[in-house]
Design an enzyme around this catalytic site. Sequence first.
Site, PDB file in Angstrom:
ATOM      1  CG  ASP A 172      -1.875   1.124   1.294  1.00  9.31           C
ATOM      2  OD1 ASP A 172      -2.225   1.661   0.222  1.00  9.31           O
ATOM      3  OD2 ASP A 172      -2.280   1.493   2.406  1.00  9.31           O
ATOM      4  CG  LEU A 173       1.884   5.401  -2.148  1.00  8.37           C
ATOM      5  CD1 LEU A 173       1.579   5.858  -3.559  1.00  8.37           C
ATOM      6  CD2 LEU A 173       2.032   6.596  -1.233  1.00  8.37           C
ATOM      7  CG  ASP A 174      -1.582   7.697   0.867  1.00  9.57           C
ATOM      8  OD1 ASP A 174      -1.049   8.797   1.064  1.00  9.57           O
ATOM      9  OD2 ASP A 174      -2.024   7.353  -0.243  1.00  9.57           O
ATOM     10  CG  ASP A 190      -2.312   2.127   6.417  1.00 12.16           C
ATOM     11  OD1 ASP A 190      -2.386   1.884   5.192  1.00 12.16           O
ATOM     12  OD2 ASP A 190      -2.667   3.206   6.912  1.00 12.16           O
TER      13      ASP A 190
END
Length: 258
Positions: A26-28, A202
């Site tokens: 995932d990025l953020d 997350d």
Amino acid sequence: MPIAEAARLKLAPPSLSADSIALFLDLDGVLAAIASTPEGVVEDPDRTAMLRRLQDRLQGRLAVISGREIAEIDRICGGAVKVAAGIHGLERRHPDGRIDRLEPSAGVARALTEMTAFAEDWPGVRVEDKGLAAGLHYRQAPEAEQAARELSEALAARHDLIVQPGHMIHELKTPGADKGRALAAFMEEAPFRGFTPIMLGDDLTDEFGFEAAARLGGGGVLVGPERQTHARWGLADQPAAMAWLEALSRSSCPETSQ
């Protein structure tokens, strides 16, 4: 299993090495700290360099799967990651560079109109138009949470869309994709095929990826506070995730304990 149980394990089992895994990020909240606005997340040269090393170390078995558009993934990651899925898998860039996109639901545009009207009544609420999806951000107006959730659920039912809750956002997206389906689709292609999928995430949207990774013989890594999750392992926070990725980019099998 609950992350409280998984947290007592090492992040990577001793038999798991960089030579055996395919990595999905995932990025953020994983590659970048959560910011108050989407554009507040920018490229970081150290992160870009680490991703380039990771891409080489894994011989291309690296993909970012994000709620952001692929163009945003490239902006933030400095173009270091070749394979990516944007808008929760509604668009996917293959290892050969081809990009597949689902056709947007007509309901997204209709929902955007009503979301924009809602935002005008709630200072701090922002609407994000992704074409295939629309996001209602209330990080700067937390008092709008319940109203945003109720509106999103009503619009989803009215316009045949999928509600995707996230960190201080309710997203309405075109049906037909999620992060788990994107991960599974990548695992059918070279260079991912035949390797063990590991997904770091997350957010609630990453649970689909955790489930898919486990189903395919790998597992998920929950980044952040303990909660009920399909992830098998855990890391305390975003800096801990970056430290593990940095170690993986430089060695065959980093071992991080909680």
